[in-house]
Design a protein around this motif. Structure first.
Motif, PDB file in Angstrom:
ATOM      1  N   THR A 127       0.803  -1.216   0.000  1.00  0.00           N
ATOM      2  CA  THR A 127       0.000   0.000   0.000  1.00  0.00           C
ATOM      3  C   THR A 127       0.836   1.266   0.000  1.00  0.00           C
ATOM      4  O   THR A 127       0.304   2.347  -0.140  1.00  0.00           O
ATOM      5  N   THR A 128       2.160   1.149   0.165  1.00  0.00           N
ATOM      6  CA  THR A 128       3.031   2.321   0.110  1.00  0.00           C
ATOM      7  C   THR A 128       4.156   2.039  -0.861  1.00  0.00           C
ATOM      8  O   THR A 128       4.561   0.907  -1.054  1.00  0.00           O
ATOM      9  N   SER A 129       4.677   3.095  -1.462  1.00  0.00           N
ATOM     10  CA  SER A 129       5.755   2.908  -2.424  1.00  0.00           C
ATOM     11  C   SER A 129       7.111   2.785  -1.751  1.00  0.00           C
ATOM     12  O   SER A 129       8.059   2.330  -2.360  1.00  0.00           O
ATOM     13  N   ALA A 130       7.214   3.205  -0.511  1.00  0.00           N
ATOM     14  CA  ALA A 130       8.477   3.115   0.224  1.00  0.00           C
ATOM     15  C   ALA A 130       8.181   2.790   1.682  1.00  0.00           C
ATOM     16  O   ALA A 130       7.124   3.129   2.208  1.00  0.00           O
ATOM     17  N   LEU A 131       9.113   2.129   2.299  1.00  0.00           N
ATOM     18  CA  LEU A 131       8.942   1.833   3.714  1.00  0.00           C
ATOM     19  C   LEU A 131       8.985   3.118   4.527  1.00  0.00           C
ATOM     20  O   LEU A 131       9.744   4.031   4.219  1.00  0.00           O
ATOM     21  N   MET A 132       8.184   3.159   5.560  1.00  0.00           N
ATOM     22  CA  MET A 132       8.193   4.298   6.466  1.00  0.00           C
ATOM     23  C   MET A 132       9.232   4.032   7.550  1.00  0.00           C
ATOM     24  O   MET A 132       9.348   2.911   8.035  1.00  0.00           O
ATOM     25  N   PRO A 133       9.993   5.036   7.935  1.00  0.00           N
ATOM     26  CA  PRO A 133      10.982   4.818   8.991  1.00  0.00           C
ATOM     27  C   PRO A 133      10.300   4.537  10.325  1.00  0.00           C
ATOM     28  O   PRO A 133       9.238   5.082  10.617  1.00  0.00           O
ATOM     29  N   PHE A 134      10.902   3.663  11.107  1.00  0.00           N
ATOM     30  CA  PHE A 134      10.380   3.428  12.443  1.00  0.00           C
ATOM     31  C   PHE A 134      11.084   4.348  13.421  1.00  0.00           C
ATOM     32  O   PHE A 134      12.115   4.949  13.128  1.00  0.00           O
ATOM     33  N   HIS A 135      10.523   4.474  14.614  1.00  0.00           N
ATOM     34  CA  HIS A 135      11.105   5.225  15.723  1.00  0.00           C
ATOM     35  C   HIS A 135      11.276   4.238  16.861  1.00  0.00           C
ATOM     36  O   HIS A 135      10.346   3.525  17.220  1.00  0.00           O
ATOM     37  N   LEU A 136      12.471   4.170  17.406  1.00  0.00           N
ATOM     38  CA  LEU A 136      12.760   3.277  18.520  1.00  0.00           C
ATOM     39  C   LEU A 136      13.583   4.037  19.538  1.00  0.00           C
ATOM     40  O   LEU A 136      14.539   4.734  19.172  1.00  0.00           O
ATOM     41  N   ALA A 137      13.221   3.928  20.805  1.00  0.00           N
ATOM     42  CA  ALA A 137      13.974   4.554  21.885  1.00  0.00           C
ATOM     43  C   ALA A 137      14.354   3.478  22.892  1.00  0.00           C
ATOM     44  O   ALA A 137      13.521   2.636  23.246  1.00  0.00           O
ATOM     45  N   VAL A 138      15.617   3.488  23.309  1.00  0.00           N
ATOM     46  CA  VAL A 138      16.117   2.514  24.281  1.00  0.00           C
ATOM     47  C   VAL A 138      16.851   3.243  25.395  1.00  0.00           C
ATOM     48  O   VAL A 138      17.274   4.386  25.241  1.00  0.00           O
ATOM     49  N   GLN A 139      17.021   2.539  26.501  1.00  0.00           N
ATOM     50  CA  GLN A 139      17.790   3.059  27.629  1.00  0.00           C
ATOM     51  C   GLN A 139      19.258   2.695  27.475  1.00  0.00           C
ATOM     52  O   GLN A 139      19.577   1.597  27.012  1.00  0.00           O
ATOM     53  N   VAL A 140      20.125   3.610  27.854  1.00  0.00           N
ATOM     54  CA  VAL A 140      21.557   3.355  27.856  1.00  0.00           C
ATOM     55  C   VAL A 140      22.153   3.907  29.150  1.00  0.00           C
ATOM     56  O   VAL A 140      21.557   4.780  29.786  1.00  0.00           O
ATOM     57  N   HIS A 141      23.305   3.389  29.534  1.00  0.00           N
ATOM     58  CA  HIS A 141      23.904   3.877  30.782  1.00  0.00           C
ATOM     59  C   HIS A 141      25.006   4.912  30.572  1.00  0.00           C
ATOM     60  O   HIS A 141      25.492   5.501  31.537  1.00  0.00           O
ATOM     61  N   ASP A 142      25.387   5.180  29.304  1.00  0.00           N
ATOM     62  CA  ASP A 142      26.467   6.132  29.050  1.00  0.00           C
ATOM     63  C   ASP A 142      26.314   6.703  27.632  1.00  0.00           C
ATOM     64  O   ASP A 142      26.449   5.964  26.650  1.00  0.00           O
ATOM     65  N   ILE A 143      26.042   7.991  27.545  1.00  0.00           N
ATOM     66  CA  ILE A 143      25.823   8.642  26.251  1.00  0.00           C
ATOM     67  C   ILE A 143      27.109   8.649  25.417  1.00  0.00           C
ATOM     68  O   ILE A 143      27.077   8.397  24.209  1.00  0.00           O
ATOM     69  N   ALA A 144      28.259   8.889  26.028  1.00  0.00           N
ATOM     70  CA  ALA A 144      29.521   8.913  25.280  1.00  0.00           C
ATOM     71  C   ALA A 144      29.803   7.547  24.644  1.00  0.00           C
ATOM     72  O   ALA A 144      30.254   7.468  23.499  1.00  0.00           O
ATOM     73  N   GLU A 145      29.526   6.470  25.383  1.00  0.00           N
ATOM     74  CA  GLU A 145      29.733   5.118  24.846  1.00  0.00           C
ATOM     75  C   GLU A 145      28.856   4.855  23.624  1.00  0.00           C
ATOM     76  O   GLU A 145      29.308   4.277  22.644  1.00  0.00           O
ATOM     77  N   VAL A 146      27.578   5.252  23.701  1.00  0.00           N
ATOM     78  CA  VAL A 146      26.691   4.978  22.568  1.00  0.00           C
ATOM     79  C   VAL A 146      27.036   5.847  21.367  1.00  0.00           C
ATOM     80  O   VAL A 146      26.851   5.416  20.235  1.00  0.00           O
ATOM     81  N   ARG A 147      27.562   7.040  21.615  1.00  0.00           N
ATOM     82  CA  ARG A 147      28.027   7.866  20.490  1.00  0.00           C
ATOM     83  C   ARG A 147      29.157   7.145  19.753  1.00  0.00           C
ATOM     84  O   ARG A 147      29.208   7.151  18.531  1.00  0.00           O
ATOM     85  N   LYS A 148      30.067   6.529  20.482  1.00  0.00           N
ATOM     86  CA  LYS A 148      31.157   5.782  19.851  1.00  0.00           C
ATOM     87  C   LYS A 148      30.620   4.548  19.135  1.00  0.00           C
ATOM     88  O   LYS A 148      31.007   4.267  18.009  1.00  0.00           O
ATOM     89  N   PHE A 149      29.726   3.818  19.797  1.00  0.00           N
ATOM     90  CA  PHE A 149      29.222   2.559  19.244  1.00  0.00           C
ATOM     91  C   PHE A 149      28.344   2.793  18.023  1.00  0.00           C
ATOM     92  O   PHE A 149      28.611   2.267  16.941  1.00  0.00           O
ATOM     93  N   TYR A 150      27.262   3.573  18.191  1.00  0.00           N
ATOM     94  CA  TYR A 150      26.331   3.781  17.076  1.00  0.00           C
ATOM     95  C   TYR A 150      26.883   4.775  16.051  1.00  0.00           C
ATOM     96  O   TYR A 150      26.693   4.595  14.850  1.00  0.00           O
ATOM     97  N   GLY A 151      27.558   5.811  16.524  1.00  0.00           N
ATOM     98  CA  GLY A 151      28.095   6.817  15.613  1.00  0.00           C
ATOM     99  C   GLY A 151      29.352   6.361  14.895  1.00  0.00           C
ATOM    100  O   GLY A 151      29.369   6.231  13.675  1.00  0.00           O
ATOM    101  N   SER A 152      30.404   6.087  15.662  1.00  0.00           N
ATOM    102  CA  SER A 152      31.698   5.755  15.046  1.00  0.00           C
ATOM    103  C   SER A 152      31.733   4.336  14.489  1.00  0.00           C
ATOM    104  O   SER A 152      32.141   4.131  13.346  1.00  0.00           O
ATOM    105  N   LEU A 153      31.342   3.342  15.279  1.00  0.00           N
ATOM    106  CA  LEU A 153      31.456   1.955  14.843  1.00  0.00           C
ATOM    107  C   LEU A 153      30.419   1.586  13.784  1.00  0.00           C
ATOM    108  O   LEU A 153      30.761   1.080  12.720  1.00  0.00           O
ATOM    109  N   LEU A 154      29.133   1.846  14.063  1.00  0.00           N
ATOM    110  CA  LEU A 154      28.086   1.469  13.109  1.00  0.00           C
ATOM    111  C   LEU A 154      27.882   2.516  12.008  1.00  0.00           C
ATOM    112  O   LEU A 154      27.207   2.241  11.022  1.00  0.00           O
ATOM    113  N   GLY A 155      28.449   3.713  12.178  1.00  0.00           N
ATOM    114  CA  GLY A 155      28.354   4.738  11.140  1.00  0.00           C
ATOM    115  C   GLY A 155      27.014   5.430  11.063  1.00  0.00           C
ATOM    116  O   GLY A 155      26.635   5.919   9.994  1.00  0.00           O
ATOM    117  N   CYS A 156      26.289   5.493  12.170  1.00  0.00           N
ATOM    118  CA  CYS A 156      24.981   6.151  12.191  1.00  0.00           C
ATOM    119  C   CYS A 156      25.157   7.640  12.486  1.00  0.00           C
ATOM    120  O   CYS A 156      25.630   8.006  13.567  1.00  0.00           O
TER     121      CYS A 156
END
Length: 149
Positions: free
Chosen positions: A8-37
């Protein structure tokens, strides 16, 4: 028969997901630097990432404790539940698997091919982020076989 969302749609709609983390600097390295997000908006207690075209938010919980682990048996592997991730092309999945292996990421389930030579053939791998959130990345040679049986 009811049409699927993909029909029914020509493109997938982006999802929104929120999770808990214990350290913002760590997730910036993991998701930003390592995974390239790429990083989007942020504040002292949360950060948005462009998670392969989806809106992914990490919210700081400095008191976050390790969650009770649950695993379901799938193909002889103990699959962590809950988990999240994305579906990539097989080439992009292979590149990411190589990058994660080179970086020394500890896998819950090492990258491997499921259903080889069958409908729905896919690469899959499982690993945890620094806060213990389980991720699964899949790779398909043919995206039309995503729901193949």
């Amino acid at each position: 028969m009811k049409q699927s969302l993909a029909e029914t749609t020509s493109a997938l709609m982006p999802f929104h997901l929120a999770v808990q983390v214990h350290d913002i600097a760590e997730v910036r390295k993991f998701y930003g630097s390592l995974l390239g997000c790429p990083e989007g908006r942020s504040a002292e207690t949360w950060v948005d990432f462009d998670f392969f075209g989806h809106q992914f938010v990490c919210h700081l919980n400095p008191d976050l404790k390790a969650a009770a682990l649950h695993h379901n048996p799938v193909d002889g592997h103990a699959v962590p539940v809950p988990h999240y991730g994305v579906v990539l092309t097989l080439d992009r999945w292979s590149e990411l698997a190589d990058k994660l292996q080179t970086a020394g990421v500890q896998f819950v389930i090492e990258p491997y091919i499921r259903f080889e030579g069958q409908p729905g053939e896919q690469g899959t791998m499982f690993f945890y982020d620094p806060s213990g959130n389980a991720l699964e990345f899949k790779g398909f040679r043919d995206m039309n076989s995503l729901f193949a049986t």
